[in-house]
Motif scaffolding. Structure first.
Motif, PDB file in Angstrom:
ATOM      1  N   ARG A  63      -5.171  -1.779   0.410  1.00  0.00           N
ATOM      2  CA  ARG A  63      -6.111  -0.740  -0.015  1.00  0.00           C
ATOM      3  C   ARG A  63      -6.296   0.336   1.049  1.00  0.00           C
TER       4      ARG A  63
ATOM      5  N   ARG B 298      -0.192  12.370   1.516  1.00  0.00           N
ATOM      6  CA  ARG B 298       1.045  12.809   0.865  1.00  0.00           C
ATOM      7  C   ARG B 298       0.960  14.226   0.294  1.00  0.00           C
TER       8      ARG B 298
ATOM      9  N   GLY C  22       3.143   5.418  -6.893  1.00  0.00           N
ATOM     10  CA  GLY C  22       2.119   5.548  -7.921  1.00  0.00           C
ATOM     11  C   GLY C  22       2.569   5.003  -9.266  1.00  0.00           C
TER      12      GLY C  22
ATOM     13  N   ARG D   1      -3.033   2.435   0.982  1.00  0.00           N
ATOM     14  CA  ARG D   1      -2.948   3.231  -0.250  1.00  0.00           C
ATOM     15  C   ARG D   1      -3.875   4.436  -0.186  1.00  0.00           C
ATOM     16  N   GLY D   2      -5.118   4.214   0.250  1.00  0.00           N
ATOM     17  CA  GLY D   2      -6.056   5.327   0.336  1.00  0.00           C
ATOM     18  C   GLY D   2      -5.601   6.395   1.316  1.00  0.00           C
ATOM     19  N   GLN D   3      -5.057   5.963   2.462  1.00  0.00           N
ATOM     20  CA  GLN D   3      -4.584   6.923   3.447  1.00  0.00           C
ATOM     21  C   GLN D   3      -3.364   7.688   2.942  1.00  0.00           C
ATOM     22  N   VAL D   4      -2.461   6.990   2.261  1.00  0.00           N
ATOM     23  CA  VAL D   4      -1.254   7.645   1.744  1.00  0.00           C
ATOM     24  C   VAL D   4      -1.619   8.684   0.691  1.00  0.00           C
ATOM     25  N   LEU D   5      -2.559   8.354  -0.191  1.00  0.00           N
ATOM     26  CA  LEU D   5      -2.981   9.319  -1.203  1.00  0.00           C
ATOM     27  C   LEU D   5      -3.558  10.579  -0.566  1.00  0.00           C
TER      28      LEU D   5
ATOM     29  N   ASP E 236       1.537   1.401  -8.884  1.00  0.00           N
ATOM     30  CA  ASP E 236       0.171   1.476  -8.365  1.00  0.00           C
ATOM     31  C   ASP E 236      -0.762   0.580  -9.165  1.00  0.00           C
TER      32      ASP E 236
ATOM     33  N   GLY F 148       0.804  -1.210   0.000  1.00  0.00           N
ATOM     34  CA  GLY F 148       0.000   0.000   0.000  1.00  0.00           C
ATOM     35  C   GLY F 148       0.838   1.261   0.000  1.00  0.00           C
TER      36      GLY F 148
ATOM     37  N   GLY G 282       0.660   3.859  -3.054  1.00  0.00           N
ATOM     38  CA  GLY G 282       0.177   5.200  -2.782  1.00  0.00           C
ATOM     39  C   GLY G 282       1.232   6.269  -2.931  1.00  0.00           C
ATOM     40  N   TYR G 283       2.486   5.978  -2.556  1.00  0.00           N
ATOM     41  CA  TYR G 283       3.526   6.997  -2.573  1.00  0.00           C
ATOM     42  C   TYR G 283       4.206   7.102  -3.942  1.00  0.00           C
TER      43      TYR G 283
END
Length: 296
Positions: free
Chosen positions: A174, A184, A123, A177-181, A127, A116, A120-121
């Motif tokens: 997931r 960031r 991409g 990834r959602g939290q990182v998006l 990703d 994740g 997320g970071y």
């Protein structure tokens, strides 16, 4: 400017600010169902730890002279077809179920969080590849996917942990990834980047700490799912192999005697239900105190 005016413009001292950890603890202990779930979970942990001291009999000892005895003062939960004490086997079965839950969730958490963070970071292509991989895993029912993985790995509790761990990877990937998006692009991450902070430092110091809260909730809820899946695999004969005690395997053996010894499936089933219920209540309580949208 007078001294009085200066005092009124001074910021509050740290001692005047409420302690966030104490605030969260107060909120948690106000949730009676969450506290109940925590106590049930801790009770199961204590049972697993002290099973050798609590078990009235050797959980592997057979005695055909007392086989299929109904619950009594000598055997509180009765005996199975081999004369083994069911209470002792449930106590030792708690060790297996909790161990599977912890290790399987550890596998899911470590691999899912790593994937994740990368998706997320970084991409881009990473990703796309990682998300398509999680889509493939999510396309199958979890228990069927675990069975398919164990078909290649073979039977045994170790392979069951690996299979259940792999099945849980997409959920953590997931969430992270959602939290990182979302994190960031925040100002503090951009500020760290502007002063020369490298990618690893940005992830470890500024991004990862802000995605911990939903992960903690998922870990508690994921353990209940892992215990259920372990019991399902044990019921199918793919998990712990006899004569070791495991709740799902005990139910599988007890179903043959459901007409004249139904207690053989009742007590292991109650143990599974209580453990899963406790973890779910505990996880719901954690979600309520850690979700900023629910804070007043």
């Amino acid at each position: 400017m007078s001294s009085v005016e200066l005092q009124t413009t001074q910021p509050e001292s740290l001692e005047d600010k409420p302690d966030e950890s104490q605030y969260l603890l107060r909120r948690f202990f106000r949730n009676k169902m969450a506290v109940l779930g925590l106590f049930v979970f801790l009770f199961m942990i204590l049972i697993a730890i002290f099973a050798p001291l609590l078990a009235p009999y050797d959980h592997l000892q057979t005695d055909l002279s007392v086989s299929l005895q109904t619950p009594s003062s000598a055997h509180w939960f009765g005996t199975d077809e081999f004369g083994r004490d069911i209470l002792s086997r449930i106590l030792f079965g708690a060790r297996v179920s909790l161990m599977v839950g912890v290790i399987a969730v550890g596998i899911s958490f470590s691999l899912g969080t790593t994937l994740g963070l990368i998706a997320g970071y970084i991409g881009g292509v990473w990703d796309d590849v990682i998300m398509r991989f999680t889509d493939i895993l999510l396309a199958f029912p979890s228990i069927l996917l675990a069975i398919a993985i164990m078909t290649g790995l073979g039977r045994g509790v170790g392979n069951a942990m690996i299979a259940i761990g792999i099945v849980g990877i997409p959920v953590y990937a997931r969430i992270v990834r959602g939290q990182v998006l979302a994190v960031r692009s925040q100002e503090y991450v951009e500020a760290a980047k502007s002063i020369g902070a490298g990618s690893v430092r940005q992830i470890l110091r500024h991004i990862l700490p802000n995605v911990v809260a939903p992960l903690i909730v998922q870990i508690s809820l994921g353990m209940s799912t892992a215990i259920l899946e372990a019991a399902s695999l044990g019921f199918l004969g793919l998990g712990v192999q006899p004569p070791q005690a495991e709740w799902g395997d005990m139910i599988a053996h007890g179903r043959r005697f459901i007409n004249n010894a139904a207690y053989m499936i009742y007590f292991p089933g109650i143990a599974i239900s209580l453990t899963v219920l406790g973890l779910n209540l505990f996880g719901d309580g954690l979600r309520d105190i850690l979700d900023p949208r629910l804070k007043k």
